[in-house]
Design an enzyme around this catalytic site. Sequence first.
Site, mmCIF file in Angstrom:
data_model
loop_
_atom_site.group_PDB
_atom_site.id
_atom_site.type_symbol
_atom_site.label_atom_id
_atom_site.label_comp_id
_atom_site.label_asym_id
_atom_site.label_seq_id
_atom_site.Cartn_x
_atom_site.Cartn_y
_atom_site.Cartn_z
ATOM 1 N N HIS A 12 2.643 -4.414 7.363
ATOM 2 C CA HIS A 12 1.744 -3.632 8.218
ATOM 3 C C HIS A 12 2.488 -2.435 8.801
ATOM 4 C CE1 HIS A 12 -1.116 -7.259 9.100
ATOM 5 N NE2 HIS A 12 -1.421 -6.639 7.978
ATOM 6 N N LYS A 20 0.836 -1.197 0.000
ATOM 7 C CA LYS A 20 0.000 0.000 0.000
ATOM 8 C C LYS A 20 0.869 1.244 0.000
ATOM 9 C CE LYS A 20 -4.023 -2.049 2.277
ATOM 10 N NZ LYS A 20 -4.953 -1.979 3.416
#
Length: 296
Positions: A266, A169
């Site tokens: 993450h 991302k």
Amino acid sequence: MLDFLAYLEFERGLSRNTLEAYRSDLLQFGRFLDARGESAASASSADVADFLAGLAQGNGKPPASTAKIHRKAACLRSFYRHLRREGVRDSDPTAALSAPRRGRKLPHVLTRDEVNRLLSQPHGSEPAALRDRALLETMYACGLRASETIGLEIGDLDLEEQVLRARGKGSKERVIPIGRMALDAVRRYLERGRPQLVRGRQVAKLFVNFRGEPLTRQGLYKIVRRHAASVGLADRMSPHTLRHTFATHLLSGGCDLRSVQEMLGHADVATTQLYTHLSPDHLKDVYFKAHPRASA
């Protein structure tokens, strides 16, 4: 709105999917304000609260999920902070906003036996079978998102060092080890499957469809669902299931939380901690080995 989306893309580095979701949220909020004769510059806290409440109630439509309302609230908070920075507004109508509490939904995870059944399903020496086996093995071996899998390029693989580079991302890159069985499947695909699919054309993406073009997200979903259905896992499977299973199996096998966080990409370890709820056997083993009075 366009200035805000440009800010998110170029300064915050948000993914295309997130940008599209925020664009949709802002257009929906804009239509709501238009019906009230208001604009983003004049909206009050009550307007924002009424908008979110209407989503939760449905008002003739299916009520929005808590997760979706939470995302829309986060979008509006970020949007109004941007308007204040740009001097468009003096006040923030989302400052006292209280979004619905987000429920924690534990993801589906496959057992080791189920993983073995799924990964052994693409068999044979046909190019598509070699591709599918390499695809599934790589997703499980590295915990990749669907977008990261179809975004892989041949140059992202280092078969000698046994690692690959994934773009997560916000275009953030990370290096992930790739295990022997996945490496073997990828090598067979590169040697005997992919050349027949691309037919001499120069295609950078690792995984391609039957026309030799880069595999799309929809194509990947169809591959995963087809093989899941063939082994009786259709109701429990999505591409993300392999990512959840990767994390859970690593923790159950003794891998530390920070390492799993790094491999998953993450930003916050709290996100990774979700998987500790799925690994009670591992936690018990650690407890009884580490606590001085656990086995005294």
